[in-house]
Design an enzyme around this catalytic site. Structure first.
Site, PDB file in Angstrom:
ATOM      1  N   ARG A  23      10.755   7.824  38.851  1.00  0.00           N
ATOM      2  CA  ARG A  23       9.585   7.758  37.952  1.00  0.00           C
ATOM      3  C   ARG A  23       9.055   6.330  37.862  1.00  0.00           C
ATOM      4  O   ARG A  23       7.842   6.102  37.837  1.00  0.00           O
ATOM      5  CB  ARG A  23       9.970   8.247  36.548  1.00  0.00           C
ATOM      6  CG  ARG A  23       9.993   9.765  36.422  1.00  0.00           C
ATOM      7  CD  ARG A  23      10.722  10.195  35.161  1.00  0.00           C
ATOM      8  NE  ARG A  23       9.979   9.909  33.939  1.00  0.00           N
ATOM      9  CZ  ARG A  23      10.517   9.966  32.718  1.00  0.00           C
ATOM     10  NH1 ARG A  23      11.780  10.289  32.564  1.00  0.00           N
ATOM     11  NH2 ARG A  23       9.791   9.711  31.651  1.00  0.00           N
ATOM     12  N   ARG A  29      -4.402   6.586  34.155  1.00  0.00           N
ATOM     13  CA  ARG A  29      -3.207   6.388  34.979  1.00  0.00           C
ATOM     14  C   ARG A  29      -3.538   5.707  36.304  1.00  0.00           C
ATOM     15  O   ARG A  29      -2.642   5.183  36.957  1.00  0.00           O
ATOM     16  CB  ARG A  29      -2.553   7.744  35.294  1.00  0.00           C
ATOM     17  CG  ARG A  29      -1.784   8.324  34.139  1.00  0.00           C
ATOM     18  CD  ARG A  29      -1.141   9.638  34.516  1.00  0.00           C
ATOM     19  NE  ARG A  29      -0.541  10.279  33.358  1.00  0.00           N
ATOM     20  CZ  ARG A  29       0.708  10.056  32.941  1.00  0.00           C
ATOM     21  NH1 ARG A  29       1.467   9.214  33.588  1.00  0.00           N
ATOM     22  NH2 ARG A  29       1.180  10.678  31.874  1.00  0.00           N
ATOM     23  N   ARG A  66      18.353  15.176  29.563  1.00  0.00           N
ATOM     24  CA  ARG A  66      17.331  15.887  30.327  1.00  0.00           C
ATOM     25  C   ARG A  66      17.473  15.588  31.818  1.00  0.00           C
ATOM     26  O   ARG A  66      17.896  14.500  32.207  1.00  0.00           O
ATOM     27  CB  ARG A  66      15.932  15.447  29.851  1.00  0.00           C
ATOM     28  CG  ARG A  66      15.533  16.087  28.543  1.00  0.00           C
ATOM     29  CD  ARG A  66      14.201  15.625  27.989  1.00  0.00           C
ATOM     30  NE  ARG A  66      13.312  14.934  28.929  1.00  0.00           N
ATOM     31  CZ  ARG A  66      12.179  14.352  28.563  1.00  0.00           C
ATOM     32  NH1 ARG A  66      11.798  14.374  27.304  1.00  0.00           N
ATOM     33  NH2 ARG A  66      11.416  13.744  29.443  1.00  0.00           N
ATOM     34  N   ARG A 109      19.595   8.286  26.599  1.00  0.00           N
ATOM     35  CA  ARG A 109      18.840   9.133  25.675  1.00  0.00           C
ATOM     36  C   ARG A 109      19.317  10.588  25.795  1.00  0.00           C
ATOM     37  O   ARG A 109      19.605  11.065  26.884  1.00  0.00           O
ATOM     38  CB  ARG A 109      17.348   9.038  26.002  1.00  0.00           C
ATOM     39  CG  ARG A 109      16.447   9.682  24.957  1.00  0.00           C
ATOM     40  CD  ARG A 109      15.115   9.005  24.867  1.00  0.00           C
ATOM     41  NE  ARG A 109      14.172   9.428  25.906  1.00  0.00           N
ATOM     42  CZ  ARG A 109      12.883   9.057  25.911  1.00  0.00           C
ATOM     43  NH1 ARG A 109      12.406   8.274  24.990  1.00  0.00           N
ATOM     44  NH2 ARG A 109      12.080   9.467  26.868  1.00  0.00           N
TER      45      ARG A 109
END
Length: 213
Positions: free
Chosen positions: A171, A88, A160, A127
């Site tokens: 994000r 990452r 979510r 989603r």
């Protein structure tokens, strides 16, 4: 094949990884999975990782590299592996380079899945996930037969908390800041394969063509 999959949340890394592993028997490895497996197996490193996670701390790079070293030397990695969501950061990429040298292994490519930000936002905000079995739906392209109810188990299908527009924008900003520099790192290493990832099949085809050279 030995690949790293780079790409923002929602770029389709999971889908591409499934298609690639089905092709040649390589295994998909994500940091989360190997940490959970090490904790479950109760290995020395797993116990240390568990203690860090229970304390609400990030698992240190040293620990992650130790667990990664064990994982990459397991028998199922002989056919190849796809690293999904790892490394990452640049320090992790440097550490991985050293680790692969140490175990006598090398990467074929670092594949960067390029998806426009607006496409990712649209993909993730539409989603929906079943709270019981984890099945994933999309209100535009793949809605449940009955609104709000899972086709598979009848559980509640919800958005979510981390998939609202505000959460996803955050994000993506974190990703751009921390992980995007890896593209430059692997470009310098001569390993970067940059793909416009509009369709998973096209991505797989590009990777196959690259590896066949």
């Amino acid at each position: 094949m030995r690949l790293i999959l780079l790409g923002a949340p929602g770029a389709g890394k999971g889908t591409v990884a499934k298609l690639l592993t089905a092709m040649d028997g390589s295994v998909q490895i994500s940091t989360g999975d190997i940490l959970r497996a090490a904790v479950k197996a109760g290995t020395e490193l797993g116990k240390k990782a568990e203690a860090a996670m229970k304390a609400g701390e990030l698992v240190s790079d040293d620990l992650i590299m130790g667990i990664m070293k064990e994982r990459l030397q397991e028998a199922d990695c002989k056919n190849g592996y796809l690293l999904d969501g790892f490394p990452r950061t640049i320090p992790q990429a440097e550490a991985l380079k050293g680790l692969l040298l140490e175990i006598g292994d090398e990467l074929d490519a670092a594949v960067n899945l390029n998806v426009p930000r607006d496409v990712i936002l649209d993909r993730l905000t539409t989603r929906r996930t079943c709270v019981d079995c984890g099945a994933i739906y999309n209100v535009k392209s793949n809605p449940p037969k009955e609104e709000g109810k899972c086709d598979k188990c009848g559980g509640a299908v919800v958005q979510r908390d981390d998939e609202t527009e505000e959460a996803i924008s955050k994000r993506l900003d974190v990703f751009t800041e921390q992980t995007a520099p890896l593209v430059g790192f692997y470009e310098k290493e001569g390993l970067l394969l940059d793909i416009n990832a509009t369709s998973s099949d096209a991505v797989v085809e590009s990777i196959r063509a690259h590896l066949a050279k």
